[in-house]
Write a protein that holds these residues in place. Structure first.
Motif, mmCIF file in Angstrom:
data_model
loop_
_atom_site.group_PDB
_atom_site.id
_atom_site.type_symbol
_atom_site.label_atom_id
_atom_site.label_comp_id
_atom_site.label_asym_id
_atom_site.label_seq_id
_atom_site.Cartn_x
_atom_site.Cartn_y
_atom_site.Cartn_z
ATOM 1 N N PHE A 24 -40.717 57.555 85.756
ATOM 2 C CA PHE A 24 -40.667 58.489 86.880
ATOM 3 C C PHE A 24 -39.247 58.813 87.324
ATOM 4 O O PHE A 24 -39.026 59.750 88.084
ATOM 5 C CB PHE A 24 -41.420 57.913 88.092
ATOM 6 C CG PHE A 24 -40.762 56.685 88.680
ATOM 7 C CD1 PHE A 24 -39.784 56.797 89.666
ATOM 8 C CD2 PHE A 24 -41.105 55.426 88.242
ATOM 9 C CE1 PHE A 24 -39.169 55.681 90.195
ATOM 10 C CE2 PHE A 24 -40.493 54.291 88.767
ATOM 11 C CZ PHE A 24 -39.524 54.429 89.747
ATOM 12 N N CYS A 25 -38.265 58.042 86.873
ATOM 13 C CA CYS A 25 -36.955 58.020 87.524
ATOM 14 C C CYS A 25 -35.958 58.972 86.877
ATOM 15 O O CYS A 25 -35.863 59.049 85.645
ATOM 16 C CB CYS A 25 -36.405 56.595 87.490
ATOM 17 S SG CYS A 25 -34.873 56.396 88.409
ATOM 18 N N ASN A 26 -35.165 59.645 87.716
ATOM 19 C CA ASN A 26 -34.190 60.617 87.243
ATOM 20 C C ASN A 26 -32.775 60.041 87.140
ATOM 21 O O ASN A 26 -31.839 60.763 86.832
ATOM 22 C CB ASN A 26 -34.165 61.841 88.168
ATOM 23 C CG ASN A 26 -33.522 63.042 87.513
ATOM 24 O OD1 ASN A 26 -33.670 63.262 86.316
ATOM 25 N ND2 ASN A 26 -32.796 63.836 88.286
ATOM 26 N N VAL A 27 -32.616 58.748 87.395
ATOM 27 C CA VAL A 27 -31.309 58.107 87.251
ATOM 28 C C VAL A 27 -31.072 57.790 85.777
ATOM 29 O O VAL A 27 -31.980 57.370 85.060
ATOM 30 C CB VAL A 27 -31.230 56.828 88.108
ATOM 31 C CG1 VAL A 27 -29.928 56.073 87.861
ATOM 32 C CG2 VAL A 27 -31.363 57.179 89.583
ATOM 33 N N ARG A 28 -29.837 57.981 85.329
ATOM 34 C CA ARG A 28 -29.483 57.761 83.924
ATOM 35 C C ARG A 28 -29.739 56.314 83.506
ATOM 36 O O ARG A 28 -29.517 55.379 84.265
ATOM 37 C CB ARG A 28 -28.005 58.103 83.720
ATOM 38 C CG ARG A 28 -27.513 57.902 82.304
ATOM 39 C CD ARG A 28 -26.020 58.169 82.187
ATOM 40 N NE ARG A 28 -25.732 59.597 82.248
ATOM 41 C CZ ARG A 28 -25.069 60.191 83.227
ATOM 42 N NH1 ARG A 28 -24.634 59.477 84.259
ATOM 43 N NH2 ARG A 28 -24.829 61.485 83.203
ATOM 44 N N THR A 29 -30.174 56.144 82.263
ATOM 45 C CA THR A 29 -30.399 54.818 81.698
ATOM 46 C C THR A 29 -29.385 54.536 80.604
ATOM 47 O O THR A 29 -29.014 55.432 79.850
ATOM 48 C CB THR A 29 -31.827 54.715 81.120
ATOM 49 O OG1 THR A 29 -32.772 54.912 82.151
ATOM 50 C CG2 THR A 29 -32.062 53.355 80.485
ATOM 51 N N GLY A 30 -28.943 53.285 80.508
ATOM 52 C CA GLY A 30 -28.005 52.913 79.449
ATOM 53 C C GLY A 30 -27.361 51.578 79.759
ATOM 54 O O GLY A 30 -27.885 50.790 80.564
ATOM 55 N N LEU A 31 -26.226 51.321 79.133
ATOM 56 C CA LEU A 31 -25.476 50.092 79.394
ATOM 57 C C LEU A 31 -24.436 50.393 80.462
ATOM 58 O O LEU A 31 -23.496 51.159 80.230
ATOM 59 C CB LEU A 31 -24.785 49.606 78.119
ATOM 60 C CG LEU A 31 -23.986 48.307 78.256
ATOM 61 C CD1 LEU A 31 -24.905 47.150 78.640
ATOM 62 C CD2 LEU A 31 -23.250 47.998 76.955
ATOM 63 N N PRO A 32 -24.569 49.819 81.660
ATOM 64 C CA PRO A 32 -23.621 50.112 82.739
ATOM 65 C C PRO A 32 -22.252 49.504 82.476
ATOM 66 O O PRO A 32 -22.100 48.564 81.693
ATOM 67 C CB PRO A 32 -24.276 49.450 83.971
ATOM 68 C CG PRO A 32 -25.676 49.124 83.560
ATOM 69 C CD PRO A 32 -25.634 48.913 82.088
ATOM 70 N N GLY A 33 -21.254 50.032 83.158
ATOM 71 C CA GLY A 33 -19.912 49.481 83.085
ATOM 72 C C GLY A 33 -19.750 48.298 84.032
ATOM 73 O O GLY A 33 -20.693 47.910 84.737
ATOM 74 N N PRO A 34 -18.577 47.716 84.078
ATOM 75 C CA PRO A 34 -18.342 46.580 84.973
ATOM 76 C C PRO A 34 -18.388 47.009 86.433
ATOM 77 O O PRO A 34 -18.177 48.185 86.755
ATOM 78 C CB PRO A 34 -16.935 46.107 84.580
ATOM 79 C CG PRO A 34 -16.288 47.316 83.979
ATOM 80 C CD PRO A 34 -17.378 48.070 83.290
ATOM 81 N N LEU A 35 -18.659 46.061 87.294
ATOM 82 C CA LEU A 35 -18.678 46.350 88.723
ATOM 83 C C LEU A 35 -17.274 46.677 89.219
ATOM 84 O O LEU A 35 -16.284 46.121 88.740
ATOM 85 C CB LEU A 35 -19.221 45.145 89.499
ATOM 86 C CG LEU A 35 -20.684 44.773 89.272
ATOM 87 C CD1 LEU A 35 -21.038 43.549 90.115
ATOM 88 C CD2 LEU A 35 -21.611 45.933 89.590
ATOM 89 N N ASP A 36 -17.218 47.553 90.199
ATOM 90 C CA ASP A 36 -15.963 47.890 90.855
ATOM 91 C C ASP A 36 -15.781 46.946 92.043
ATOM 92 O O ASP A 36 -16.522 47.032 93.025
ATOM 93 C CB ASP A 36 -16.002 49.338 91.331
ATOM 94 C CG ASP A 36 -14.755 49.749 92.109
ATOM 95 O OD1 ASP A 36 -13.828 48.925 92.243
ATOM 96 O OD2 ASP A 36 -14.730 50.899 92.601
ATOM 97 N N PRO A 37 -14.809 46.036 91.989
ATOM 98 C CA PRO A 37 -14.644 45.077 93.087
ATOM 99 C C PRO A 37 -14.256 45.740 94.409
ATOM 100 O O PRO A 37 -14.425 45.138 95.474
ATOM 101 C CB PRO A 37 -13.530 44.149 92.582
ATOM 102 C CG PRO A 37 -12.790 44.962 91.571
ATOM 103 C CD PRO A 37 -13.810 45.839 90.920
ATOM 104 N N ASN A 38 -13.750 46.962 94.356
ATOM 105 C CA ASN A 38 -13.356 47.676 95.575
ATOM 106 C C ASN A 38 -14.503 48.474 96.190
ATOM 107 O O ASN A 38 -14.339 49.022 97.284
ATOM 108 C CB ASN A 38 -12.191 48.626 95.273
ATOM 109 C CG ASN A 38 -10.945 47.892 94.806
ATOM 110 O OD1 ASN A 38 -10.579 46.865 95.365
ATOM 111 N ND2 ASN A 38 -10.309 48.403 93.766
ATOM 112 N N GLU A 39 -15.619 48.543 95.484
ATOM 113 C CA GLU A 39 -16.702 49.399 95.953
ATOM 114 C C GLU A 39 -17.237 49.021 97.336
ATOM 115 O O GLU A 39 -17.475 49.918 98.169
ATOM 116 C CB GLU A 39 -17.850 49.413 94.939
ATOM 117 C CG GLU A 39 -18.967 50.384 95.312
ATOM 118 C CD GLU A 39 -20.015 50.476 94.235
ATOM 119 O OE1 GLU A 39 -20.373 51.612 93.855
ATOM 120 O OE2 GLU A 39 -20.499 49.413 93.769
#
Length: 322
Positions: A99-114
Motif C-alpha cells: 500500500f505504501c508510496n515510500v521508496r524501498t531499498g537499502l537505506p544510507g547511514p543515519l545522520d547524527p545531526n538530524e
C-alpha cells in the motif's frame, strides 16, 4: 497510512539528487488500473502563502516529511497551518508494503545531526504539537529506537512547550527498542495496524498483526501516562466484522485513539482499491468505536494518522481528565 495526491507533481525529496526508480521492488508486479475517485475524496491543490513558507523551511533544513513522501491528500490544509509530519532516518524503507508510496531499498547511514535539525525546524515553525515518524529500518540493530529518543530529546530542548507525537515502526525482533523509545516519554505513541489480520500477507507482509497489537499494549505497561494511538485503512477488501474485531483487539491493548481512513492506490504497481467506503459507513465505524471505549476516534475518508493531530491531542487530554 500512506496515500497519493494527484495534485502533487514536484519532486517530494528535499535534496536535489538525480531521480531514482521509486519502487524497483514492485517493477515486476502486474499493473492494476487506478479507479477514479468519488467526489468525497477530492481535495484542493496546495499553494497558500503559509504553505509555501512551510515548504521553504522544510527545504532549507533538508528535511523529509511523510506529507510529501507518502503524498498525503491533506498536505494543503496542514502546511497552510504550519503543521508537518517529519520523517526521520531517511526516505528509503527496508520493507515493501503493497500500500505504501515510500521508496524501498537499502537505506544510507543515519545522520547524527538530524535530531537537532528537526528540533530547529519545529522551533522555527512554532509548533505546539509535532508528529515524528520514520521509515522501517530493519537494517539497524535497534530499528532506529535511539534515533527516535534523540529526536524527542532535541525537540524538548529546543521547544520546551511543544508536545511530541511519534508514529513508529513495529521494531520487530529488536530487543529493548520499544523500551528505549518509551523512556524518552513522547506524549503520544502511535503505531498503525494499517489493516485487518487477514490482509497482512498481501498488504503488510513484513509485519505481524499480533506483534503490533502487543507493542501498543506494552507501551501502556511501561508508561500508562503515554497516550496510545493506532490507525487502519479501509477499502482493501476487509470485512466489516474484521474491522470490529480489530477495534476489540486494540481496546484489549488499552489503546486510546483510533483513526480510520480510505486507502488510495499510489500507482498501478500498488495494491488495488477494492472499494471506496462511503462517508456514512465511516460515521457508523466512529459511533461503534466510541461505544467500545476509545477516548478519541477519527473516521472519515480523508482521515490520516497525523491529520489534526494537535487539536486531537488537546481533546485527548481533556477527555482523560473528564
Amino acid at each position: 497510512m500512506t496515500v497519493t495526491l494527484d495534485l502533487l507533481n514536484d519532486d517530494p525529496r528535499p535534496n536535489s539528487q538525480p531521480e531514482r526508480p521509486r519502487h524497483p521492488e514492485k517493477a515486476n508486479r502486474p499493473d492494476t488500473p487506478i479507479t477514479s475517485k468519488p467526489a468525497w475524496i477530492r481535495v484542493k491543490a496546495p499553494g497558500s502563502v503559509t504553505w509555501n513558507e512551510t515548504k521553504r523551511i522544510v527545504r532549507e533544513n533538508k528535511l523529509v516529511t511523510v506529507c510529501e513522501e507518502a503524498g498525503c491528500p491533506n498536505i494543503g490544509e496542514c502546511w497552510a497551518k504550519k503543521h508537518a509530519t517529519f520523517m526521520i532516518m531517511g526516505d528509503t524503507c527496508t520493507r515493501a508494503c503493497a500500500f505504501c508510496n515510500v521508496r524501498t531499498g537499502l537505506p544510507g547511514p543515519l545522520d547524527p545531526n538530524e535530531p537537532d535539525t528537526v528540533a530547529k525546524a519545529v522551533a522555527k515553525l512554532g509548533l505546539e504539537h509535532v508528529v515524528v515518524t520514520s521509515v522501517d529500518r530493519d537494517d539497524l540493530a535497534d530499528g532506529g529506537a535511539a534515533h527516535f529518543a534523540a529526536t524527542i530529546a532535541a525537540i524538548r530542548a529546543a521547544s520546551a512547550g511543544t508536545t511530541v507525537e511519534i508514529l513508529t515502526p513495529d521494531f520487530l525482533r529488536k530487543c529493548g527498542a520499544l523500551e528505549t523509545v518509551v523512556a524518552a516519554k513522547p506524549d503520544v505513541f502511535n503505531h498503525n495496524l494499517e489493516t485487518v489480520p487477514s490482509k497482512y500477507l498481501t498488504v503488510r507482509p513484513g509485519a505481524r498483526y499480533f506483534h503490533s497489537v502487543r507493542l501498543l499494549q506494552r507501551v501502556k505497561e511501561l508508561d500508562p501516562e503515554i497516550f496510545t494511538k493506532s490507525g487502519i485503512m479501509v477499502g482493501l477488501g476487509e470485512d466489516r466484522n474484521e474491522v470490529l474485531q480489530l477495534m476489540d483487539d486494540l481496546r484489549s491493548a488499552d489503546v486510546d485513539f483510533l483513526t480510520i481512513g480510505q486507502y488510495l492506490q499510489p500507482t498501478r504497481k500498488h495494491h488495488a482499491v477494492v472499494s471506496f467506503v462511503p462517508p456514512g459507513e465511516f460515521d457508523a465505524y466512529e459511533k461503534i468505536a466510541y461505544a467500545k471505549g476509545f477516548l478519541m476516534v477519527s473516521a472519515t475518508p480523508l482521515t490520516r494518522s497525523s491529520h489534526h493531530a494537535g487539536d486531537d491531542f488537546r481533546k485527548l487530554r481533556e477527555r482523560r481528565l473528564g
